[in-house]
Motif scaffolding. Structure first.
Motif, PDB file in Angstrom:
ATOM      1  N   GLY A 219       0.830  -1.212   0.000  1.00 52.95           N
ATOM      2  CA  GLY A 219       0.000   0.000   0.000  1.00 52.95           C
ATOM      3  C   GLY A 219       0.857   1.252   0.000  1.00 52.95           C
ATOM      4  O   GLY A 219       0.598   2.205  -0.743  1.00 52.95           O
ATOM      5  N   VAL A 220       1.866   1.249   0.850  1.00 52.40           N
ATOM      6  CA  VAL A 220       2.774   2.396   0.919  1.00 52.40           C
ATOM      7  C   VAL A 220       3.542   2.530  -0.395  1.00 52.40           C
ATOM      8  O   VAL A 220       3.702   3.625  -0.930  1.00 52.40           O
ATOM      9  N   LYS A 221       3.983   1.409  -0.926  1.00 52.35           N
ATOM     10  CA  LYS A 221       4.713   1.395  -2.185  1.00 52.35           C
ATOM     11  C   LYS A 221       3.832   1.954  -3.303  1.00 52.35           C
ATOM     12  O   LYS A 221       4.264   2.793  -4.097  1.00 52.35           O
ATOM     13  N   TYR A 222       2.574   1.519  -3.372  1.00 55.56           N
ATOM     14  CA  TYR A 222       1.638   1.994  -4.382  1.00 55.56           C
ATOM     15  C   TYR A 222       1.411   3.504  -4.226  1.00 55.56           C
ATOM     16  O   TYR A 222       1.415   4.248  -5.202  1.00 55.56           O
ATOM     17  N   GLU A 223       1.219   3.937  -2.997  1.00 56.82           N
ATOM     18  CA  GLU A 223       0.995   5.363  -2.729  1.00 56.82           C
ATOM     19  C   GLU A 223       2.206   6.187  -3.137  1.00 56.82           C
ATOM     20  O   GLU A 223       2.076   7.253  -3.740  1.00 56.82           O
ATOM     21  N   LEU A 224       3.407   5.715  -2.832  1.00 56.70           N
ATOM     22  CA  LEU A 224       4.640   6.426  -3.232  1.00 56.70           C
ATOM     23  C   LEU A 224       4.769   6.488  -4.751  1.00 56.70           C
ATOM     24  O   LEU A 224       5.123   7.525  -5.308  1.00 56.70           O
ATOM     25  N   GLU A 225       4.496   5.402  -5.417  1.00 53.62           N
ATOM     26  CA  GLU A 225       4.573   5.386  -6.878  1.00 53.62           C
ATOM     27  C   GLU A 225       3.573   6.363  -7.485  1.00 53.62           C
ATOM     28  O   GLU A 225       3.879   7.089  -8.432  1.00 53.62           O
ATOM     29  N   ARG A 226       2.385   6.410  -6.937  1.00 49.03           N
ATOM     30  CA  ARG A 226       1.350   7.324  -7.420  1.00 49.03           C
ATOM     31  C   ARG A 226       1.788   8.776  -7.218  1.00 49.03           C
ATOM     32  O   ARG A 226       1.656   9.616  -8.108  1.00 49.03           O
ATOM     33  N   ARG A 227       2.358   9.076  -6.073  1.00 50.55           N
ATOM     34  CA  ARG A 227       2.827  10.436  -5.802  1.00 50.55           C
ATOM     35  C   ARG A 227       4.012  10.800  -6.706  1.00 50.55           C
ATOM     36  O   ARG A 227       4.091  11.921  -7.198  1.00 50.55           O
ATOM     37  N   ILE A 228       4.908   9.852  -6.902  1.00 53.17           N
ATOM     38  CA  ILE A 228       6.055  10.095  -7.780  1.00 53.17           C
ATOM     39  C   ILE A 228       5.581  10.366  -9.205  1.00 53.17           C
ATOM     40  O   ILE A 228       6.073  11.274  -9.877  1.00 53.17           O
ATOM     41  N   GLU A 229       4.597   9.587  -9.672  1.00 52.17           N
ATOM     42  CA  GLU A 229       4.042   9.819 -11.006  1.00 52.17           C
ATOM     43  C   GLU A 229       3.406  11.203 -11.088  1.00 52.17           C
ATOM     44  O   GLU A 229       3.533  11.911 -12.092  1.00 52.17           O
ATOM     45  N   GLY A 230       2.723  11.617 -10.024  1.00 52.20           N
ATOM     46  CA  GLY A 230       2.120  12.954  -9.987  1.00 52.20           C
ATOM     47  C   GLY A 230       3.172  14.048 -10.062  1.00 52.20           C
ATOM     48  O   GLY A 230       3.025  15.038 -10.785  1.00 52.20           O
ATOM     49  N   VAL A 231       4.257  13.849  -9.310  1.00 46.24           N
ATOM     50  CA  VAL A 231       5.356  14.820  -9.337  1.00 46.24           C
ATOM     51  C   VAL A 231       5.996  14.843 -10.734  1.00 46.24           C
ATOM     52  O   VAL A 231       6.300  15.917 -11.267  1.00 46.24           O
ATOM     53  N   ASP A 232       6.179  13.675 -11.330  1.00 45.72           N
ATOM     54  CA  ASP A 232       6.738  13.598 -12.688  1.00 45.72           C
ATOM     55  C   ASP A 232       5.860  14.353 -13.687  1.00 45.72           C
ATOM     56  O   ASP A 232       6.368  15.073 -14.548  1.00 45.72           O
ATOM     57  N   ARG A 233       4.532  14.187 -13.580  1.00 48.64           N
ATOM     58  CA  ARG A 233       3.613  14.898 -14.489  1.00 48.64           C
ATOM     59  C   ARG A 233       3.728  16.413 -14.297  1.00 48.64           C
ATOM     60  O   ARG A 233       3.740  17.171 -15.250  1.00 48.64           O
ATOM     61  N   LYS A 234       3.810  16.830 -13.039  1.00 50.09           N
ATOM     62  CA  LYS A 234       3.945  18.267 -12.763  1.00 50.09           C
ATOM     63  C   LYS A 234       5.258  18.810 -13.318  1.00 50.09           C
ATOM     64  O   LYS A 234       5.290  19.889 -13.917  1.00 50.09           O
ATOM     65  N   ILE A 235       6.326  18.061 -13.134  1.00 53.08           N
ATOM     66  CA  ILE A 235       7.636  18.486 -13.658  1.00 53.08           C
ATOM     67  C   ILE A 235       7.585  18.572 -15.171  1.00 53.08           C
ATOM     68  O   ILE A 235       8.076  19.531 -15.772  1.00 53.08           O
ATOM     69  N   LYS A 236       6.962  17.589 -15.807  1.00 56.10           N
ATOM     70  CA  LYS A 236       6.846  17.593 -17.265  1.00 56.10           C
ATOM     71  C   LYS A 236       6.037  18.802 -17.724  1.00 56.10           C
ATOM     72  O   LYS A 236       6.393  19.477 -18.694  1.00 56.10           O
ATOM     73  N   GLY A 237       4.952  19.113 -17.029  1.00 57.28           N
ATOM     74  CA  GLY A 237       4.130  20.283 -17.375  1.00 57.28           C
ATOM     75  C   GLY A 237       4.903  21.580 -17.222  1.00 57.28           C
ATOM     76  O   GLY A 237       4.836  22.465 -18.082  1.00 57.28           O
ATOM     77  N   VAL A 238       5.641  21.700 -16.130  1.00 62.13           N
ATOM     78  CA  VAL A 238       6.450  22.907 -15.906  1.00 62.13           C
ATOM     79  C   VAL A 238       7.524  23.026 -16.985  1.00 62.13           C
ATOM     80  O   VAL A 238       7.767  24.116 -17.524  1.00 62.13           O
ATOM     81  N   ARG A 239       8.151  21.920 -17.321  1.00 63.37           N
ATOM     82  CA  ARG A 239       9.192  21.914 -18.345  1.00 63.37           C
ATOM     83  C   ARG A 239       8.616  22.365 -19.693  1.00 63.37           C
ATOM     84  O   ARG A 239       9.210  23.183 -20.394  1.00 63.37           O
ATOM     85  N   GLU A 240       7.448  21.842 -20.057  1.00 62.37           N
ATOM     86  CA  GLU A 240       6.816  22.226 -21.330  1.00 62.37           C
ATOM     87  C   GLU A 240       6.445  23.708 -21.322  1.00 62.37           C
ATOM     88  O   GLU A 240       6.629  24.411 -22.310  1.00 62.37           O
ATOM     89  N   GLU A 241       5.936  24.175 -20.199  1.00 71.33           N
ATOM     90  CA  GLU A 241       5.573  25.593 -20.100  1.00 71.33           C
ATOM     91  C   GLU A 241       6.810  26.480 -20.230  1.00 71.33           C
ATOM     92  O   GLU A 241       6.798  27.481 -20.943  1.00 71.33           O
ATOM     93  N   LEU A 242       7.886  26.093 -19.553  1.00 64.19           N
ATOM     94  CA  LEU A 242       9.129  26.869 -19.646  1.00 64.19           C
ATOM     95  C   LEU A 242       9.690  26.850 -21.065  1.00 64.19           C
ATOM     96  O   LEU A 242      10.140  27.879 -21.568  1.00 64.19           O
ATOM     97  N   ASN A 243       9.649  25.691 -21.716  1.00 62.21           N
ATOM     98  CA  ASN A 243      10.127  25.611 -23.105  1.00 62.21           C
ATOM     99  C   ASN A 243       9.306  26.525 -24.003  1.00 62.21           C
ATOM    100  O   ASN A 243       9.854  27.208 -24.877  1.00 62.21           O
ATOM    101  N   GLY A 244       8.003  26.546 -23.797  1.00 57.37           N
ATOM    102  CA  GLY A 244       7.144  27.432 -24.584  1.00 57.37           C
ATOM    103  C   GLY A 244       7.486  28.892 -24.362  1.00 57.37           C
ATOM    104  O   GLY A 244       7.565  29.680 -25.304  1.00 57.37           O
ATOM    105  N   ARG A 245       7.704  29.256 -23.113  1.00 65.02           N
ATOM    106  CA  ARG A 245       8.064  30.646 -22.803  1.00 65.02           C
ATOM    107  C   ARG A 245       9.420  31.006 -23.394  1.00 65.02           C
ATOM    108  O   ARG A 245       9.590  32.092 -23.935  1.00 65.02           O
ATOM    109  N   VAL A 246      10.393  30.104 -23.291  1.00 65.31           N
ATOM    110  CA  VAL A 246      11.726  30.358 -23.845  1.00 65.31           C
ATOM    111  C   VAL A 246      11.636  30.541 -25.359  1.00 65.31           C
ATOM    112  O   VAL A 246      12.255  31.449 -25.925  1.00 65.31           O
TER     113      VAL A 246
END
Length: 133
Positions: A13-40
């Motif tokens: 359960g903890v492992k699943y929860e950590l993986e889910r949170r890590i995936e969420g953080v990865d999605r946020k990082i990817k979104g921020v990266r795309e936004e920054l690339n667009g601005r640049v």
């Protein structure tokens, strides 16, 4: 065994929860990266446009300064002719003034003002006043 099974379930359960949170953080990082690339890219495009505009303005200014130099040079030569014709300066003084003007003759640096044009200008400046037609 029950304890092992219970711990394993909790660990999963903890492992699943950590993986889910890590995936969420990865999605946020990817979104921020795309936004920054667009601005640049937007900033690059804007700066490229501004630089092109500045290049055009500098070229126009360079052309205007060259034209002003040529006009001033021609004015000086005409003034010498006028003063010599009116008798304000003698022919000898006109030759001296032309010599001083000759020193200011610009160096040939463009496709319009070539070395041949420069030599012809110098020939005209060296020409005696009485030999003009």
């Amino acid at each position: 065994m029950v304890l092992y099974y219970t711990l394993e379930k909790r660990i999963d359960g903890v492992k699943y929860e950590l993986e889910r949170r890590i995936e969420g953080v990865d999605r946020k990082i990817k979104g921020v990266r795309e936004e920054l690339n667009g601005r640049v890219e937007g900033v690059k495009a804007e700066l490229g446009g501004r630089i092109s505009g500045l290049k055009g303005m500098v070229e126009e200014l360079r052309h205007d300064v060259k034209s002003l130099g040529v006009a001033f040079y021609n004015y000086q030569n005409t003034l010498i002719d006028f003063l010599a014709t009116k008798g304000v300066v003698s022919a000898f003084e006109a030759v001296l003034l032309r010599g001083a003007l000759r020193i200011l003759t610009p160096v040939a640096r463009s496709r319009y003002y070539t070395e041949e044009v420069r030599r012809r200008l110098l020939e005209l400046l060296d020409k005696d006043v009485e030999s003009y037609t």
